[in-house]
Design an enzyme around this catalytic site. Structure first.
Site, PDB file in Angstrom:
ATOM      1  N   ASN A 212      19.709  38.039  17.416  1.00  0.00           N
ATOM      2  CA  ASN A 212      20.504  38.294  18.319  1.00  0.00           C
ATOM      3  C   ASN A 212      20.657  36.977  19.299  1.00  0.00           C
ATOM      4  O   ASN A 212      20.025  36.317  19.160  1.00  0.00           O
ATOM      5  CB  ASN A 212      20.047  39.541  19.779  1.00  0.00           C
ATOM      6  N   ASP A 281      15.848  45.998  17.249  1.00  0.00           N
ATOM      7  CA  ASP A 281      15.890  47.772  17.175  1.00  0.00           C
ATOM      8  C   ASP A 281      16.321  47.653  15.626  1.00  0.00           C
ATOM      9  O   ASP A 281      14.683  48.944  15.362  1.00  0.00           O
ATOM     10  CB  ASP A 281      16.534  48.113  17.882  1.00  0.00           C
ATOM     11  N   LYS A 291      19.541  36.182  -3.289  1.00  0.00           N
ATOM     12  CA  LYS A 291      20.191  36.021  -2.227  1.00  0.00           C
ATOM     13  C   LYS A 291      21.473  37.361  -2.837  1.00  0.00           C
ATOM     14  O   LYS A 291      21.647  37.539  -4.528  1.00  0.00           O
ATOM     15  CB  LYS A 291      20.843  35.280  -2.798  1.00  0.00           C
ATOM     16  N   PHE A 326      11.637  43.891  29.998  1.00  0.00           N
ATOM     17  CA  PHE A 326      12.620  43.876  30.747  1.00  0.00           C
ATOM     18  C   PHE A 326      13.704  44.549  30.133  1.00  0.00           C
ATOM     19  O   PHE A 326      13.293  45.404  29.264  1.00  0.00           O
ATOM     20  CB  PHE A 326      12.341  41.959  29.765  1.00  0.00           C
ATOM     21  N   LYS A 340      13.231  53.035  31.001  1.00  0.00           N
ATOM     22  CA  LYS A 340      12.435  52.356  30.093  1.00  0.00           C
ATOM     23  C   LYS A 340      11.514  51.996  30.629  1.00  0.00           C
ATOM     24  O   LYS A 340      10.182  52.456  30.312  1.00  0.00           O
ATOM     25  CB  LYS A 340      13.108  51.448  29.748  1.00  0.00           C
ATOM     26  N   LYS A 344       7.672  54.090  28.548  1.00  0.00           N
ATOM     27  CA  LYS A 344       7.167  52.723  28.868  1.00  0.00           C
ATOM     28  C   LYS A 344       5.510  52.940  29.359  1.00  0.00           C
ATOM     29  O   LYS A 344       5.171  52.043  29.059  1.00  0.00           O
ATOM     30  CB  LYS A 344       7.584  51.397  28.103  1.00  0.00           C
TER      31      LYS A 344
HETATM   32  N1  CTP Z   1      11.074  45.956  23.309  1.00  0.00           N
HETATM   33  C1  CTP Z   1      10.259  46.038  22.138  1.00  0.00           C
HETATM   34  N2  CTP Z   1      10.108  46.458  20.723  1.00  0.00           N
HETATM   35  C2  CTP Z   1      11.651  47.345  20.754  1.00  0.00           C
HETATM   36  C3  CTP Z   1      12.402  47.303  21.851  1.00  0.00           C
HETATM   37  C4  CTP Z   1      12.327  46.370  23.160  1.00  0.00           C
HETATM   38  O1  CTP Z   1       9.411  46.003  22.645  1.00  0.00           O
HETATM   39  N3  CTP Z   1      11.703  47.457  19.018  1.00  0.00           N
HETATM   40  C5  CTP Z   1      10.721  46.164  24.133  1.00  0.00           C
HETATM   41  C6  CTP Z   1      11.938  45.056  24.806  1.00  0.00           C
HETATM   42  O2  CTP Z   1      10.947  43.649  24.831  1.00  0.00           O
HETATM   43  C7  CTP Z   1      11.586  45.036  26.583  1.00  0.00           C
HETATM   44  C8  CTP Z   1      11.791  46.256  27.006  1.00  0.00           C
HETATM   45  O3  CTP Z   1      11.914  47.006  25.203  1.00  0.00           O
HETATM   46  O4  CTP Z   1      10.691  44.340  27.194  1.00  0.00           O
HETATM   47  C9  CTP Z   1      13.158  46.638  26.491  1.00  0.00           C
HETATM   48  O5  CTP Z   1      14.235  45.844  25.973  1.00  0.00           O
HETATM   49  P1  CTP Z   1      16.066  46.551  25.640  1.00  0.00           P
HETATM   50  O6  CTP Z   1      16.755  46.007  24.118  1.00  0.00           O
HETATM   51  O7  CTP Z   1      16.442  46.417  27.009  1.00  0.00           O
HETATM   52  O8  CTP Z   1      15.549  48.503  25.975  1.00  0.00           O
HETATM   53  P2  CTP Z   1      15.746  49.280  24.407  1.00  0.00           P
HETATM   54  O9  CTP Z   1      14.364  49.959  24.567  1.00  0.00           O
HETATM   55  O10 CTP Z   1      15.437  48.487  23.256  1.00  0.00           O
HETATM   56  O11 CTP Z   1      16.507  50.364  24.276  1.00  0.00           O
HETATM   57  P3  CTP Z   1      17.773  50.401  23.912  1.00  0.00           P
HETATM   58  O12 CTP Z   1      17.934  49.194  23.263  1.00  0.00           O
HETATM   59  O13 CTP Z   1      18.252  51.865  23.818  1.00  0.00           O
HETATM   60  O14 CTP Z   1      18.649  49.507  25.603  1.00  0.00           O
END
Ligand code: CTP
Length: 403
Positions: A212, A281, A291, A326, A340, A344
């Site tokens: 990303n 995610d 490859k 975050f 969240k 969490k």
């Molecule tokens: N995070 C994490 N591990 C993951 C996904 C997210 O530790 N697999 C943490 C990120 O570092 C951030 C927080 O969770 O501090 C929120 O991440 P975000 O991408 O905003 O949300 P998600 O929990 O992934 O939910 P969604 O993608 O459905 O918005």
């Protein structure tokens, strides 16, 4: 811009060496931090760069002579400037000025001024390696460090005199970095801060990956700010293009799995853990060993969910630890962020809207803090370094309350 030097009176003492021209850059960087910089030069320094350069940039006459100066306050200027100074930087510092300072010798405007200074003094030696390593210079540096001066070690490398070794004038940006650290109150001293930053990369095959747009800037800013405030910092970082802050323990990772292991490992020792990383995610279910060739018209990648690292950390969290996440959202910031925060088991979550040029990769950020007790605080758009310091202020008050 950081707050530490904002509106502070800094006196830049320039002594004679080939690195004088680099002091011009240093002056500008100090000004960029909001400092009001005045310049004093020795006679030898003026052989390399004229006072006019420093005068034009500082907007004030350069102080060069105790006697042959007709301006009104000339005879007491060394005392006035010393009284006004919040910080004095001697850069470049020659062997000569180091020797004079160590022994209290005042025989020109610059050395007389230095004797009257009560603020912190930063010294940036720059000279030939043999001179720098000489017993006399090293002895004098020891004296100055014992007197409370901050020495910024010279760099090692090719020298103007054709040799190579220690004695190079450090990069002006590094000098400013050390000065900012010096000027920052050490309110996180003794605390362990864990930060994770950057994106993760999930391999598709040996040459391709899913990732990303996270630049790592926000997380690195938090790690840097915490280090400046005296914390012991561990930074678990996905692949980014920015320089790591000085004096932090950097753990480099690629995938979410690796980040999980490193983050949870370091979590045990942490008083404060901040998870800024943009974790992918999903990962590719069956990574190709070789490859992937473009033989098919369509290629379907099957993805499986990555572990939620922050959620695992929330489950492990002790009551003496503060855990901050975050939430990067493109819509419904409050609703999503609070969800969240609860799911969490966080003490606080920092919400920001991303996309459309906001958040990722930029130097500024517009964030809202959501606290466990329901409080909400929105900050105006500001530099990520400033966001980092305000965030640490809030985290510190949560930690001190024993959340
Ligand atoms: N995070 C994490 N591990 C993951 C996904 C997210 O530790 N697999 C943490 C990120 O570092 C951030 C927080 O969770 O501090 C929120 O991440 P975000 O991408 O905003 O949300 P998600 O929990 O992934 O939910 P969604 O993608 O459905 O918005």
């Amino acid at each position: 811009m950081m707050e530490q030097l904002k509106n502070k009176n800094v006196v830049l003492c320039v002594t004679g060496g080939i690195a004088v021209y680099k002091a011009v850059e240093l002056l500008r960087l100090l000004q960029k931090q909001g400092a009001k910089v005045r310049v004093i030069m020795t006679r030898a320094a003026m052989e390399f760069v004229t006072p006019l350069t420093f005068q034009a940039l500082s907007g004030e006459p350069v102080f060069t002579d105790l006697f042959n100066d007709n301006t009104v306050d000339a005879s007491i200027r060394h005392i006035r400037w010393a009284e006004d100074a919040d910080l004095v930087v001697v850069a470049p510092a020659t062997a000569n000025i180091i020797g004079k300072m160590a022994h209290g010798i005042a025989d020109d405007a610059l050395s007389t001024f230095l004797l009257a200074v009560r603020s912190r003094i930063v010294i940036c030696p720059a000279m030939n390696t043999a001179m720098y390593e000489s017993r006399a210079v090293q002895r004098n540096i020891d004296i100055l460090e014992n007197d409370g001066c901050l020495l910024i070690e010279p760099g090692v490398g090719d020298m103007a005199c054709g040799t190579s070794g220690a004695g190079r004038f450090p990069a002006p940006a590094d000098i400013v970095d050390r000065i900012l650290t010096l000027m920052t109150p050490k309110d996180l001293k003794g605390r362990c801060v864990l930060v994770s930053a950057g994106p993760t990369r999930e391999a598709i095959d040996p040459v391709r990956f899913i990732s990303n747009h996270s630049s790592g800037k926000m997380g690195y800013a938090i790690a840097r700010a915490a280090e400046r405030r005296g914390a012991m910092v561990t930074l678990v970082s996905g692949p980014v293009d920015i320089e790591p802050p000085l004096h932090v323990k950097l753990v480099k990772v690629q995938s979410a799995d690796q980040m999980k292991e490193a983050f949870l490992d370091a979590m045990g020792d942490a008083d404060i853990a901040v998870k800024v990383a943009a974790v992918a995610d999903y990962r590719v279910k069956n990574q190709a060993e070789h490859k992937i060739k473009k033989t098919e018209e369509q290629l379907v990648l099957e993805l499986e969910k990555n572990p939620d690292i922050l959620k695992c950390a929330g489950q492990k969290k002790r009551s003496d630890q503060v855990l901050v996440g975050f939430a990067a959202e493109t819509q419904d910031l409050k609703e999503n962020a609070v969800k969240k925060l609860e799911a969490k088991n966080l003490d606080m979550i920092v919400g920001n809207l991303v996309g459309g040029g906001k958040g990722f990769g930029t130097d500024d950020n517009t964030v809202t803090f959501f606290f466990k007790d329901g409080r909400v605080e929105s900050l105006e758009s500001m530099d990520k370094d400033q966001v980092a310091h305000i965030l640490l202020d809030r985290i510190l008050s949560l930690h001190s309350k024993g959340q």
